[in-house]
Every structure is written in C-alpha cells, then in structure tokens.
Design an enzyme around this catalytic site. Structure first.
Site, short mmCIF file in Angstrom:
data_model
loop_
_atom_site.label_atom_id
_atom_site.label_comp_id
_atom_site.label_asym_id
_atom_site.label_seq_id
_atom_site.Cartn_x
_atom_site.Cartn_y
_atom_site.Cartn_z
N TRP A 100 0.84 -1.21 0.00
CA TRP A 100 0.00 0.00 0.00
C TRP A 100 0.87 1.25 0.00
CZ3 TRP A 100 -4.31 -1.20 -1.85
CH2 TRP A 100 -5.02 -2.33 -1.45
N ASP A 167 -1.39 7.21 6.08
CA ASP A 167 -2.46 6.31 5.70
C ASP A 167 -2.73 5.44 6.93
OD1 ASP A 167 -4.05 4.23 4.80
OD2 ASP A 167 -2.71 3.58 3.19
N LYS A 191 -11.74 -1.05 7.09
CA LYS A 191 -10.89 -1.91 7.91
C LYS A 191 -11.26 -1.82 9.39
CE LYS A 191 -8.52 -2.98 4.23
NZ LYS A 191 -7.54 -2.06 3.69
C1 LIG Z 1 -6.93 -1.68 2.27
C2 LIG Z 1 -5.91 -0.63 2.34
C3 LIG Z 1 -5.82 0.37 1.34
C4 LIG Z 1 -6.71 0.39 0.13
O1 LIG Z 1 -8.01 0.71 0.44
P1 LIG Z 1 -9.13 0.86 -0.68
O2 LIG Z 1 -10.21 1.61 0.05
O3 LIG Z 1 -9.55 -0.52 -1.08
O4 LIG Z 1 -8.59 1.62 -1.82
C5 LIG Z 1 -4.87 1.36 1.51
N1 LIG Z 1 -4.03 1.36 2.56
C6 LIG Z 1 -4.07 0.41 3.52
C7 LIG Z 1 -3.12 0.47 4.67
C8 LIG Z 1 -5.01 -0.61 3.43
O5 LIG Z 1 -5.06 -1.55 4.39
#
Ligand SMILES: *Cc1c(COP(=O)(O)O)cnc(C)c1O
Length: 367
Positions: A100, A167, A191
C-alpha cells in the site's frame, strides 16, 4: 444464523448494534417514513447525522480546532493521488513499508520527485525500517501506520521535521492518536470504522491551497481539491456532491459503539492489545506455527503466521481444520503465504479464543 468467526483483513466485522440500527434506518430513517437509501442528503435529519459523525471523530480522536474531517468516495486508493495533488509542490518523502505504501508513492511520482527514505521490501516487508533520515526540503513525509498485508505497525506518533501524512486505513480508531503531530490522516473506512464506500480525511486546513509552482494538475480539479469538501459553511462539509449516506450512517453507528459501549479509544486500545497478545502468545508457543513479522513491529490488528519449519506440508490441512470450526478469512496474502488473522475492533475476545483453541487442537492432533 450460522456462526462464523470473521478474521478477514477487510472489509471488517462490524458491531452487531451498528448493523441492527442500520437495518432499522434502511426501513425508516429518523421517523421520516423514508428509508436511509432513499432520503435526500439535504434532509435535516441527514445533515444532523453528518454533523454528529464528524463530532464523533472529533471526540474520539481529540481532533483540535483548525482540522477538518472529510468523508469522501473512491477508497484509500484514490486518496493516494489526492494527497500529492493537495500537498506536493516539488518533492515528497515516503517510507515504503508495504504494497500500500508503494502504491501511494507511485501516485506521488506523477506530481514530482519522490524520495523513498527507507524500504523493507528486502525482507518481504516483515519489519519497519529504523534509522532513516527525513529530508527537510521535502514537502511532506508519508507513512502507512499499519501494514495490513504484512502485519507490521508503527504504533506511536512520530516527531517529524516536516509535514507528516499517514495512511491509517487499517488501524484508525484502534488506539488514541495525537492528531496534532500530523498534517493529514486518511484511509478507507472498511478496515475498522465501517463498510466500504467511504473514506476519511483529517486535514489541517491552513496547509491546504499551497500548491504554487507545480506544472501538473495546477490548478487542482474541483473534486480533487480538499478545500472543496472542507467548505466554510458547516452544512456543506463533505456535501459538495452526494455523500455515500449508507456507509457514513454505518460509520456513525460504529463510532457511537466505540464511544458509548467501549468507552473511547483508551479502552479500545486496551481491549485490542489484550486480544492481540492472546493470539501472538499462542503463535509463539505453538510448535506448529511461527510468526512472520519482526516482534517489536508486530501489528495489533493483523497477525501473520506460517507453519513452523518442518511443518510446511500441513498448511492445507490446518486451513481445512480451521474452516471446519467456522474460522473465516485466515488465509494469508499471497505475497506472505500462510495465515493472517485480523483482529479489528469488532472482533471479540471470544472469537480470538476460538481461534487459539483451534490452533491448540491442531497441535494435539499432530503430537
Ligand atoms: C486496504 C488498504 C488500502 C486500500 O483501500 P481501498 O479503500 O480498497 O482503496 C490502503 N491502505 C491500507 C493500509 C489498506 O489496508
């Protein structure tokens, strides 16, 4: 209904209370006689829900004045591009702790120079790099606090000489965060705080609108510019276009559960740490398994483990054994292999104990 222990890495399990109240709102939202999916987002009841949801974010994370909380569409993957669009003039620094993080850095390269200050790809991202230097001439430093795929986590709020952007898709609301250390915190909801379909952006407003000498995407397209969504007029925040009301409502109910039932993020963190320890203790004790992440960097959200040396041939057998006992979503990401159990906020201690019992029974069966 069938009992399933849901250890999926995302979307996450949600608190039962949040799911139930959403079902009721889908039938009749706020005593309007109209269902949540059918109301206008300009309905007063909805404007109040939006405001309450933002307030829940503020209360839980202690978000200071000067920061705005936005709810947008497009997933965290779209924010990988929105971040450099809003913050990168010339150069940005990225810490590459996983796929990511790498994807985030790739988007930034469209906007300018990207300095990857450290990278743990050499060991399949099983650790968080230390002892790197953050270039002070970069516009910002980007980190991924929890590396969902590899089970590593930066569990503290670092001091950073330049703007810090994180993030936090997969560990937001799992523990208290010192928001004042960050220029921006963002992620997808699915998440830990809701279903897929909405993202969150916590941004220090005075840092927006500082793109001056960049060639690409300057001026910013309307929807990409965070200022569009951080309108001065309260009722228009995140309402420039039709917001995803259903996922925002579920997020509202989920955060209400964190605040009222759990009692806030100090408590949430205590519960999560306890759940996590129960599982790591078993991974370390059980002769059939071994953890893959460096111990000091282990995530309290995603727990990665593989068969112990000499036991590799039993992998499929354990998967079937666990499935038989109702364990769902424990297959590891293909880049790591083995298993991954995600213990997000709504996963209970009983769920973790069921997984641990399953691991113990498997060991006994093979002694
Ligand atoms: C799942 C995830 C993403 C991507 O998320 P989407 O909403 O599917 O684009 C980005 N960063 C992290 C740390 C993730 O776990």
């Amino acid at each position: 209904m069938k009992k399933a222990y849901n250890f999926n890495a995302g979307p996450c399990p949600l608190p039962k209370e949040a799911v139930e109240s959403t079902i009721n709102a889908i039938r009749d939202f706020d005593n309007t006689g109209i269902g949540l999916m059918e109301i206008s987002h300009r309905t007063p009841g909805w404007e109040r829900t939006m405001e309450e949801t933002r307030q829940l974010w503020r209360d839980l994370l202690n978000i200071p004045e000067g920061y705005e909380v936005l709810f947008l569409g497009g997933g965290a993957s779209t924010l990988f591009l929105d971040i450099p669009a809003n913050f990168l003039n010339k150069k940005a620094a990225y810490l590459q702790t996983g796929v990511w993080a790498k994807k985030a850095g790739k988007e930034a390269k469209l906007f300018g120079e990207v300095d990857i200050v450290a990278n743990s790809e050499d060991k399949t991202y099983s650790y968080i790099p230390k002892n790197y230097t953050i270039p002070t001439d970069a516009d910002y430093f980007h980190i991924t606090t929890n590396n969902t795929i590899y089970g590593t986590e930066i569990k503290y709020d670092m001091d950073c000489p330049i703007k810090l952007i994180a993030d936090m898709s997969s560990d937001i609301m799992s523990r208290p965060v010192d928001v004042t250390k960050y220029a921006c915190i963002y992620g997808g909801a699915q998440k830990n705080v809701g279903p897929a379909g909405v993202t969150f952006v916590i941004v220090k407003k005075e840092l927006l609108g500082q793109i001056t000498d960049r060639q690409y995407m300057n001026p910013l397209p309307t929807m990409v510019d965070f200022r569009t969504h951080a309108a001065e007029e309260k009722k228009n925040i995140s309402m420039f276009n039709t917001p995803p009301v259903l996922p925002i409502f579920v997020m509202h109910e989920t955060l209400k559960w964190v605040k009222d039932t759990i009692g806030g993020l100090e408590n949430m963190n205590k519960i999560n740490t306890e759940k996590s320890k129960i599982l790591y203790d078993e991974i370390d004790r059980n002769s059939m398994f071994r953890g893959t992440a460096e111990k000091e960097d282990r995530s309290i959200m995603n727990h990665c483990f593989v068969m112990a040396e000499g036991r590799e041939a039993l992998q499929d057998e354990f998967m079937a054994f666990a499935k038989e006992r109702g364990m769902v979503g424990i297959k590891g990401h293909r880049s790591v292999g083995g298993f991954r159990a995600s213990l997000y906020n709504a996963v209970t201690k009983e769920d973790v104990e069921a997984l641990v019992a399953c691991m113990q029974d498997f060991e006994k069966a093979h002694k």
